[in-house]
Design an enzyme around this catalytic site. Sequence first.
Site, PDB file in Angstrom:
ATOM      1  N   LYS A 158     -33.240  13.704  32.992  1.00  0.00           N
ATOM      2  CA  LYS A 158     -34.101  12.568  32.780  1.00  0.00           C
ATOM      3  C   LYS A 158     -35.313  12.951  31.930  1.00  0.00           C
ATOM      4  CE  LYS A 158     -32.856  11.434  37.510  1.00  0.00           C
ATOM      5  NZ  LYS A 158     -32.990  12.345  38.648  1.00  0.00           N
ATOM      6  N   ASP A 188     -35.942  26.691  27.857  1.00  0.00           N
ATOM      7  CA  ASP A 188     -36.482  27.862  28.542  1.00  0.00           C
ATOM      8  C   ASP A 188     -35.511  29.030  28.354  1.00  0.00           C
ATOM      9  OD1 ASP A 188     -37.867  29.570  30.209  1.00  0.00           O
ATOM     10  OD2 ASP A 188     -37.273  28.578  32.059  1.00  0.00           O
ATOM     11  N   LYS A 244     -40.123  27.247  25.111  1.00  0.00           N
ATOM     12  CA  LYS A 244     -40.733  28.387  25.813  1.00  0.00           C
ATOM     13  C   LYS A 244     -39.950  29.630  25.385  1.00  0.00           C
ATOM     14  CE  LYS A 244     -41.349  27.136  30.403  1.00  0.00           C
ATOM     15  NZ  LYS A 244     -40.971  27.293  31.825  1.00  0.00           N
ATOM     16  N   GLU A 273     -34.054  17.097  23.905  1.00  0.00           N
ATOM     17  CA  GLU A 273     -34.296  17.747  25.193  1.00  0.00           C
ATOM     18  C   GLU A 273     -35.800  17.799  25.476  1.00  0.00           C
ATOM     19  OE1 GLU A 273     -33.651  18.441  28.047  1.00  0.00           O
ATOM     20  OE2 GLU A 273     -32.482  20.277  28.233  1.00  0.00           O
ATOM     21  N   ASP A 274     -36.165  17.954  26.747  1.00  0.00           N
ATOM     22  CA  ASP A 274     -37.591  18.060  27.078  1.00  0.00           C
ATOM     23  C   ASP A 274     -38.146  19.456  26.802  1.00  0.00           C
ATOM     24  OD1 ASP A 274     -36.155  19.180  29.194  1.00  0.00           O
ATOM     25  OD2 ASP A 274     -37.182  18.061  30.761  1.00  0.00           O
ATOM     26  N   ARG A 318     -43.180  13.322  36.456  1.00  0.00           N
ATOM     27  CA  ARG A 318     -42.598  12.877  35.175  1.00  0.00           C
ATOM     28  C   ARG A 318     -43.467  11.821  34.509  1.00  0.00           C
ATOM     29  NH1 ARG A 318     -37.305  14.870  34.871  1.00  0.00           N
ATOM     30  NH2 ARG A 318     -36.117  14.904  36.797  1.00  0.00           N
ATOM     31  N   ASP A 327     -40.473  17.485  35.235  1.00  0.00           N
ATOM     32  CA  ASP A 327     -40.742  17.348  36.664  1.00  0.00           C
ATOM     33  C   ASP A 327     -40.813  18.686  37.381  1.00  0.00           C
ATOM     34  OD1 ASP A 327     -37.872  17.869  36.373  1.00  0.00           O
ATOM     35  OD2 ASP A 327     -37.800  17.529  38.532  1.00  0.00           O
TER      36      ASP A 327
HETATM   37  P1  IMP Z   1     -32.876  26.244  30.211  1.00  0.00           P
HETATM   38  O1  IMP Z   1     -31.414  26.028  30.445  1.00  0.00           O
HETATM   39  O2  IMP Z   1     -33.407  27.416  31.005  1.00  0.00           O
HETATM   40  O3  IMP Z   1     -33.253  26.345  28.757  1.00  0.00           O
HETATM   41  O4  IMP Z   1     -33.635  25.076  30.878  1.00  0.00           O
HETATM   42  C1  IMP Z   1     -33.646  23.849  30.403  1.00  0.00           C
HETATM   43  C2  IMP Z   1     -33.950  22.830  31.483  1.00  0.00           C
HETATM   44  O5  IMP Z   1     -34.674  23.388  32.582  1.00  0.00           O
HETATM   45  C3  IMP Z   1     -34.802  21.750  30.916  1.00  0.00           C
HETATM   46  O6  IMP Z   1     -34.006  20.661  30.557  1.00  0.00           O
HETATM   47  C4  IMP Z   1     -35.726  21.400  32.060  1.00  0.00           C
HETATM   48  O7  IMP Z   1     -35.169  20.331  32.781  1.00  0.00           O
HETATM   49  C5  IMP Z   1     -35.786  22.595  32.939  1.00  0.00           C
HETATM   50  N1  IMP Z   1     -37.038  23.344  32.740  1.00  0.00           N
HETATM   51  C6  IMP Z   1     -37.203  24.527  32.117  1.00  0.00           C
HETATM   52  N2  IMP Z   1     -38.476  24.919  32.106  1.00  0.00           N
HETATM   53  C7  IMP Z   1     -39.167  23.935  32.728  1.00  0.00           C
HETATM   54  C8  IMP Z   1     -40.564  23.735  33.014  1.00  0.00           C
HETATM   55  O8  IMP Z   1     -41.447  24.543  32.700  1.00  0.00           O
HETATM   56  N3  IMP Z   1     -40.878  22.579  33.662  1.00  0.00           N
HETATM   57  C9  IMP Z   1     -39.955  21.657  34.014  1.00  0.00           C
HETATM   58  N4  IMP Z   1     -38.646  21.798  33.766  1.00  0.00           N
HETATM   59  C10 IMP Z   1     -38.247  22.929  33.130  1.00  0.00           C
HETATM   60 MG    MG Z   2     -33.892  18.904  31.658  1.00  0.00          MG
END
Ligand code: IMP
Ligand code: MG
Length: 175
Positions: A44, A104, A132, A100-101, A166, A160
């Site tokens: 979301k 990470d 990040k 995407e938001d 959010r 969130d």
């Molecule tokens: P990744 O797969 O580790 O790149 O993470 C991506 C997803 O993790 C994003 O779509 C977010 O929903 C969540 N996420 C990663 N870091 C954060 C953060 O600092 N705050 C909130 N959600 C995060």
């Molecule tokens: Mg996400």
Amino acid sequence: MEEKHVVGQVMITQEEIFSRAKEIGTQISKDYAGETVLLIGILKGAVLWLADVVKNITIDTEIDFMAVSSYGASTKSSGVVRILKDLDRPIDDMHVIVVEDIIDSGITLNYLKGYLKARGPKSIKFCTLLDKPTGRRIEFKADYVGFEVEDKFIVGYGLDYDQRYRNLPYISVLD
Ligand code: IMP
Ligand code: MG
């Protein structure tokens, strides 16, 4: 006792987000001039950012959404990606931009890249509100990045912690 979390100061204001969305929407309109793009928002978290970017795109645009599972109530990724909601229609005739938001570890978008590429879109790019880079566990580079942030847990503007925050109209850090 229940753990208490405090939302810190404003890290990125709504005005800063609006102006980045305008720059990126304008860039997308140039990059895909004469084409139609399909924005795929990842539910979301990406909803607020997608709404800002799409208003600044001047070429023909379609919107769809996918939902994937990520963190649950933890602030660390489980490394497992599950599709909870898939696309409404085939994408083999579309130029796709995944919205995407935050990126990470890179695991979610890397997985989606493979998943969506297998459906044979004309092209695929990635647009994220936040990046990040220090959190990467797998290499992943987005094509359109709103802002780079340091390795802290971010909330607000769609992002969130356990489904909360959010609605904040700015980006903040969970202390
Ligand atoms: P990744 O797969 O580790 O790149 O993470 C991506 C997803 O993790 C994003 O779509 C977010 O929903 C969540 N996420 C990663 N870091 C954060 C953060 O600092 N705050 C909130 N959600 C995060
Ligand atoms: Mg996400």
